[in-house]
Design an enzyme around this catalytic site. Structure first.
Site, mmCIF file in Angstrom:
data_model
loop_
_atom_site.group_PDB
_atom_site.id
_atom_site.type_symbol
_atom_site.label_atom_id
_atom_site.label_comp_id
_atom_site.label_asym_id
_atom_site.label_seq_id
_atom_site.Cartn_x
_atom_site.Cartn_y
_atom_site.Cartn_z
ATOM 1 C CB ILE A 150 -0.970 0.009 1.202
ATOM 2 C CG1 ILE A 150 -0.206 0.056 2.527
ATOM 3 C CG2 ILE A 150 -1.858 -1.221 1.166
ATOM 4 C CD1 ILE A 150 -1.088 0.183 3.748
ATOM 5 C CD GLU A 151 3.740 3.531 3.324
ATOM 6 O OE1 GLU A 151 3.901 4.480 2.537
ATOM 7 O OE2 GLU A 151 3.456 3.705 4.526
ATOM 8 C CB SER A 152 6.161 1.819 -2.777
ATOM 9 O OG SER A 152 6.464 0.472 -2.409
ATOM 10 C CE1 TYR A 257 0.066 3.503 4.906
ATOM 11 C CE2 TYR A 257 0.129 2.614 7.132
ATOM 12 C CZ TYR A 257 0.731 2.818 5.899
ATOM 13 O OH TYR A 257 1.984 2.320 5.661
#
Length: 585
Positions: A150-152, A257
């Site tokens: 989910i970050e990158s 998030y």
């Protein structure tokens, strides 16, 4: 008066009760996790990743294969109860509650993000073992390995609008706080191993702070300051808060998030149930590391070890300019396919020597020096002058070969069987044309033998020369002999035949060139002395006001003053003889 006091007391009581009403009691926290809804969900940047670009990447094309089922088969209808049960069945330490916000992220992945999920599955075969190793070292829950999803979107070169970078999206300040290097050549946020190690350390620190994984994960996204502020605004006992109890006090970006983290865990485990085909590795990519303590370019490694440069970039994204800036003070780890590590160790000297002049870093410079890349115009001009002086001719292929007048065609690229290989050390002020003339070889051959892109050479540089010359005698004498040996054109006898015959018996003086290319260290005085002319004559011929000259510039060389004075004296003698002859008559 009593009435006013009572009213004021009730007002204070109502204000004091507001935080308590906003803060959920311990008995209904679970209910909030299950029942919370949000109509203003903001999806993180990783959802906007170009999935087609990921699928067309070098790694995907060379190491994975897919049957495209995510395109041909639709997403089957799945009830909330089924998804809730599947989340409950995941073997995780971290709670994976289900609610409508989590469902919205799962649907986003399984419907609009199907190509992205296929890419993530293919990339995960390489990255997940690296993440798991780092998490195991810190004894953290392995489900945290899906945070980079989910970050990158598993893109080590990803950079957010706020400046976060790498697989784990470290902000520059946080990266430096955890001893990750960020410079023009190296960005360790992109290093899969180093960044994973530091991300695991950071997550460990956050869990030690909050004692709750949902809060630690939220703090990883927005920072401890934002989480602490939300906890204070939520009121109640901070030790009893979790992400869902402070949800409404977080920024819209951070609210999504933790739900997205839960959705990523679901998607990466239940993709088959949603007809997304697993992208399977066609061949294993097993890697190992080797320490590099010298500056080296990816091109050098690629050419010597026959490894595609794109593969080096995929495995080592931390080197931003394809350069490993290793030194005695700092060694960098290079990631290679396991079978190539031993080859690198055995061939390290050859790798460093491959086109070394091309990748050498300029360490010294003096005023007037010209960089190698700016030399072609000067080099070509010097080569043209050399061709004029030494009887060179341009061939159809653009190469230069020496040929005597009226001689037959010269075969190009022919090396005499008696040729020997010598190593020539470039002297100060010496040009590649001087060296070619000295050994009677072509400039283009010197460049080929030494992998030079330009005609520029440096003092102290060692060059490999293949020559038939027995000794390092200057080639000018050979050029003069060949010119003298050329057959003279037939001409009718004249009154000056006797004088011309007499002159031919004398030793021919070397012809003075019309131009001179200034070398490093030369002055106007030394050039004038070299050609037997005055400094004033050179200044006048070139329209110069002073004596300042620059290396690489071309000067016109005038006829010597002594020659013109001899002509004047001979003219005076002839006129004196004529006058004396008239007096005798």
């Amino acid at each position: 008066m009593k009435r006013r006091i009572l009213t004021f007391t009730l007002l204070l009581a109502s204000l004091a009760s507001l935080p308590a009403a906003a803060a959920p009691k311990g008995s209904n926290v679970l209910d909030l996790k299950e029942s919370i809804t949000d109509d203003a969900i903001i999806y993180p940047e990783s959802f906007e990743t170009d999935a087609c670009k990921l699928l067309e990447s070098w790694y995907m094309k060379n190491y994975t294969d897919t049957d495209d089922r995510y395109r041909t088969s639709g997403n089957p209808s799945t009830t909330d109860a089924v998804i809730r049960q599947r989340l409950a069945d995941l073997p995780t330490v971290i709670d994976m509650p289900f609610n409508q916000i989590v469902r919205s992220y799962i649907d986003r992945y399984m419907e609009r993000g199907r190509p992205l999920v296929a890419s993530l599955l293919g990339l995960s075969t390489y990255y997940m073992p690296i993440f798991e190793q780092a998490l195991e070292a810190e004894q953290l829950p392995l489900e945290l390995k899906y945070l980079p999803v989910i970050e990158s979107a598993l893109d080590p070169n990803a950079v957010s609008r706020t400046g976060a970078g790498g697989l784990w999206q470290f902000m520059p300040a946080s990266a430096k706080g955890y001893d990750l290097e960020i410079s023009s050549l190296v960005d360790e946020r992109r290093d899969p191993y180093r960044s994973s190690e530091k991300a695991a350390r950071m997550l460990h620190d956050l869990y030690d702070t909050y004692g709750d994984w949902s809060l630690a994960i939220a703090a990883y996204n927005c920072g401890p300051g934002a989480v602490n502020k939300a906890i204070r605004r939520a009121g109640g006992d901070p030790k009893k808060q979790d992400f869902w109890s402070i949800y409404e006090y977080l920024s819209p970006e951070t609210r999504g998030y933790v739900p997205m983290f839960i959705a990523a865990n679901y998607v990466m485990n239940y993709y088959k149930e949603h007809n997304i085909s697993p992208v399977l590795p066609t061949r294993p990519l097993i890697t190992d590391t080797v320490g590099v303590a010298s500056r080296v370019h990816f091109d050098q490694i690629s050419q010597v070890l026959n490894i595609p440069k794109e593969e080096l970039r995929i495995l080592n994204p931390q080197f931003r300019a394809d350069i490993i800036p290793g030194s005695a003070a700092r060694q960098y780890m290079l990631i290679l396919p396991a079978q190539q590590v031993q080859a690198y160790i055995m061939s390290e000297d050859e790798i460093m020597a491959y086109e070394a002049s091309k990748y050498a870093r300029r360490t010294d410079a003096e005023p007037g020096d010209t960089p190698d890349d700016a030399m072609p115009a000067i080099g070509d001009m010097e080569e043209s002058l050399l061709a004029t002086r030494s009887g060179y001719e341009d061939t159809d292929e653009g190469e230069v070969v020496t040929q005597a007048p009226n001689a037959g065609p010269v075969e190009q690229n022919t090396i005499s069987p008696k040729a020997r290989v010598v190593t020539h050390t470039v002297s100060k002020g010496e040009t590649i044309n001087d060296i070619a003339e000295r050994y009677q070889v072509r400039v283009s051959d010197i460049r080929t033998w030494n992998s030079l892109r330009r005609n520029a050479v440096r003092a102290g540089q060692k060059l490999r020369i293949e020559t038939t010359v027995a000794s390092a005698a200057p080639a000018k004498a050979t050029a003069t002999k060949s010119t003298a040996a050329a057959p003279a054109k037939s001409a009718a006898p004249t009154k000056n035949t006797a004088s011309s015959t007499k002159a031919s018996k004398q030793k021919a003086a070397p012809a003075r060139p019309k131009e001179h290319t200034i070398k490093n260290g030369e002055s106007l005085t030394t050039i004038a002395k070299k050609y037997g002319v005055s400094v004033d004559a050179i200044r006048k011929a070139n329209g110069m006001k002073g004596d300042a000259i620059r290396a690489g510039k071309t000067l016109k060389i005038p006829a010597s003053a002594s020659t013109s004075s001899k002509k004047k004296s001979s003219t005076k003698k002839k006129s004196t003889r004529k006058k004396s002859a008239k007096k005798k008559r």
